[in-house]
Structures are given as C-alpha cells and as structure tokens.
Scaffold this motif. Structure first.
Motif, mmCIF file in Angstrom:
data_model
loop_
_atom_site.group_PDB
_atom_site.id
_atom_site.type_symbol
_atom_site.label_atom_id
_atom_site.label_comp_id
_atom_site.label_asym_id
_atom_site.label_seq_id
_atom_site.Cartn_x
_atom_site.Cartn_y
_atom_site.Cartn_z
ATOM 1 N N LEU A 1 0.832 -1.201 0.000
ATOM 2 C CA LEU A 1 0.000 0.000 0.000
ATOM 3 C C LEU A 1 0.869 1.254 0.000
ATOM 4 C CD1 LEU A 1 -2.912 1.161 0.278
ATOM 5 C CD2 LEU A 1 -2.543 1.114 2.759
ATOM 6 N N HIS B 1 2.447 1.694 -3.468
ATOM 7 C CA HIS B 1 1.501 2.087 -4.519
ATOM 8 C C HIS B 1 1.260 3.596 -4.506
ATOM 9 C CE1 HIS B 1 -1.934 1.811 -7.239
ATOM 10 N NE2 HIS B 1 -2.617 2.534 -6.381
ATOM 11 N N TYR B 2 0.917 4.155 -3.350
ATOM 12 C CA TYR B 2 0.599 5.579 -3.275
ATOM 13 C C TYR B 2 1.855 6.442 -3.383
ATOM 14 C CZ TYR B 2 -4.204 4.473 -2.026
ATOM 15 O OH TYR B 2 -5.503 4.013 -2.057
ATOM 16 N N THR B 3 2.956 5.973 -2.836
ATOM 17 C CA THR B 3 4.196 6.741 -2.945
ATOM 18 C C THR B 3 4.659 6.822 -4.388
ATOM 19 O OG1 THR B 3 4.824 6.030 -0.717
ATOM 20 C CG2 THR B 3 6.555 6.934 -2.113
ATOM 21 N N ALA C 1 2.808 6.550 -7.119
ATOM 22 C CA ALA C 1 1.891 7.407 -7.889
ATOM 23 C C ALA C 1 2.179 8.883 -7.636
ATOM 24 C CB ALA C 1 0.450 7.074 -7.521
ATOM 25 N N THR C 2 2.465 9.249 -6.394
ATOM 26 C CA THR C 2 2.754 10.645 -6.076
ATOM 27 C C THR C 2 4.070 11.087 -6.692
ATOM 28 O OG1 THR C 2 1.613 10.281 -3.963
ATOM 29 C CG2 THR C 2 2.867 12.306 -4.197
ATOM 30 N N ALA D 1 4.777 12.262 -0.980
ATOM 31 C CA ALA D 1 5.154 10.857 -1.167
ATOM 32 C C ALA D 1 5.817 10.298 0.087
ATOM 33 C CB ALA D 1 6.085 10.730 -2.373
ATOM 34 N N PHE E 1 3.071 9.699 2.680
ATOM 35 C CA PHE E 1 2.316 8.475 2.419
ATOM 36 C C PHE E 1 3.110 7.238 2.820
ATOM 37 C CE2 PHE E 1 -0.062 10.824 -1.158
ATOM 38 C CZ PHE E 1 -0.976 11.300 -0.237
#
Length: 342
Positions: A175, A178-180, A182-183, A220, A223
């Motif tokens: 998780l 994924h978010y890091t 994308a940022t 990032a 997150f």
C-alpha cells in the motif's frame, strides 16, 4: 536431487553478478549522457551567463534523475545484521553471514553473504528479489524460490512479506509503495512542466510548478511513513540476532530534493515579486521585454495574473510613406473635395 547425489536442497539458478540494479543504471546513464551533452555545448555561451546556464542545467537534471531513480529504488527501508544462522533445510550446519534487507516501492531485495564467503565448500553470496508491482505475483515468486532451494535466511525473510504471513508486511508495504510511486510520478510530471514553463519564459509559472514538484515529493514521503506505521513492527529473528529496519538512502535523498524544490520555487516566486529584472537576467532573458502577463498586488499578488486588454496591448504605429505615395494620396484627396461640396 537424490539422483544427483545431493542430500540437501541446493541453489541451482544463476546468481546476479551486476553490482547495481539495471533499471537505476539505465536512468543514471541517460541523465549523465544529457549532462555531458550540455557540457559539450557550454563553450558556445558567452560571459557570466555560462555559469548561470550550467547551474540551471545541473540542478534540473539532478532533480529529474532523483525523482525517477527513487521510484525504482529498493532502498526505501533497509536493515542489515551479522549473525550465526542455519544455512539449509533439514541440516544442523550453521554459517556466519551478513544478511541484508532492502524494501522498495515495488518489492524487497534480500542479500546473504558469508563471512568468509567460502564456507561448507560453497560460495555463500546470494541476492534475491521479490516484487509486488502491478502484474507481478509475490506468492508465486516465493514458491519458485522454494523450488530452487534458496538458503533458509533468505526464505525466512521472504516469507514474512507473503500475503498469508501474520505479520501483515505485504499489505503494509505494498500500500505504501503504490501511493508513494503514484505521487512521485506526479512530481516527475511537475518537473517536466517546470522545464517547459522556464523555456517558454513564463518564469513565475515555472516557479509554481517547481514548488509543486517539491510538495508532491514531500507528500510521497508522508504516504510512505504513514502506511508503514499502520501495523506494529514484526520481529525478524535470524539466528542469534534480530534484524531492525530503518529509512534508507532513497527516503532521505527524496526528502532533501523535495526541500530543495520547495526552496527554489519560493525563491523564484519572491524574486519575481521583488527583483523581476534580476530573475530574468539569471534565466538569460532580456529585461526590456514586456511580459504578456502583468501582476497586480491589488488583485491577489503572485497568484492573480492581470491580462492586458486588446486596447492596451495594441498600439497604433505611424508608418512613414514614401514621397511618391504621399503625393498620390494628396492628389486623390483634392480630387474628392468637389464631390464632398456637392
């Protein structure tokens, strides 16, 4: 294995020998090539603008290379321990080794190096990677490692990151990655827009995009830190020692680059407000050029551009006529005067 005369599992696959991740090597090579190309054309720039131009190019390439490299780096969370541990399954023989764990945004990398390297008539030097990026199956890669006969310490650490592990490290770090990631891709897009704005001489918007680049890098990191702290730490026992993880070089270099982008973006915004001529001189632009946008402090300062109207921007220019043309014009006007009198 029994037919070949081997009692214990053995590692039959090829061992990685390249000392660096190939993806990072490609990224670094591309940006170094671009830097060398700009340095080659540097003598064509005259005066003190040569130093300013070199400083801008180096800073921009450094920021872009860092954003792209840390996205593929496996050193966001790292840990290393020296211990005396078991080596193979169903065997009481133990080895002395250095065990390293590197957790990235797309998977984990585990190293096992004996001290000394030659023990039990074998070369103990392993480097195994397990990924959970989109399109990859971590559990399947772990099963392949079991079939290959990877040493026990590597399998133990890899098992802690499987989806079925009670530690919950797989969902936690996946998780976060994924978010890091994308940022960071958004930050890379902002970096590209920064270069476009600066090349188009829209310096204030270039400063805003550079500021956004730094903000997304810091987001990032936020997150990643929040996602990795959702669950309590899972103890990693390796022989007589416990492996502890901490933030790695990728985390800290992203933090430094993000703060650099924020400071430079704010500096460009302040310089555009206080010293616009010096800002234009630094970016090799003429101070006599009238900008398309005028900034009005009464209408919101830096964030509210005031566009010129068509009446203000269009200026009538007197175009001098030749002598023959002026005489012809006068004759035409005199010929029309009787008609006007009627």
């Amino acid at each position: 294995m029994a037919a070949l005369g081997h009692t214990f599992p053995f590692y039959a696959g090829p061992k990685p020998t390249f000392p660096m991740d190939t993806t990072l090597a490609v990224i670094i090579t591309i940006f170094l090539t671009a830097l060398v190309t700009f340095i080659i054309i540097l003598p064509g720039i005259r005066g003190k603008m040569r130093l300013f131009w070199l400083l801008r190019v180096v800073t921009s390439l450094f920021i872009g290379a860092v954003i792209l490299a840390v996205n593929f780096s496996s050193e966001w969370s790292v840990g290393q321990v020296s211990t005396n541990t078991s080596y193979k399954a169903f065997s009481s023989e133990r080895i002395s080794a250095n065990i390293g764990l590197q957790v990235g945004l797309g998977g984990v990398n585990i190293t096992l190096r004996g001290t000394p390297v030659q023990q039990l008539n074998e070369t103990i030097n392993y480097n195994e990677g397990f990924t959970w990026r989109l399109g990859e199956n971590y559990a399947k890669e772990y099963s392949k490692a079991l079939e290959k006969g990877v040493p026990d310490p590597v399998l133990y650490l890899a098992e802690k990151f499987t989806p079925s592990s009670p530690c919950g490290l797989h969902h936690q770090y996946r998780l976060a990655g994924h978010y890091t990631s994308a940022t960071l891709w958004v930050a890379f897009l902002c970096w590209l827009l920064t270069n476009v704005m600066v090349s188009m001489a829209v310096l204030v918007y270039g400063g805003h995009m550079l500021l956004a680049t730094g903000i997304f890098q810091l987001l990032a990191l936020l997150f990643f830190s929040m996602a990795t702290s959702l669950t309590p730490p899972c103890p990693l026992h390796l022989g007589t020692a416990i492996l502890h993880t901490h933030h790695g070089p990728a985390f800290w270099i992203t933090l430094a680059t993000g703060l650099l982008c924020v400071l430079l973006g704010l500096a460009m915004a302040v310089a555009h407000r206080m010293r616009p001529h010096r800002l234009k001189a630094f970016f090799n632009q003429s101070a006599d050029e009238d900008p398309v946008l005028e900034w009005s402090p009464e209408e919101g300062g830096l964030l509210s551009p005031r566009y010129r109207s068509m009446a203000e921007s269009s200026r009538t220019q007197d175009i001098p006529l030749s002598r023959a043309s002026s005489e012809a014009c006068c004759e035409e006007e005199h010929s029309k005067e009787p008609d006007c009198a009627l």
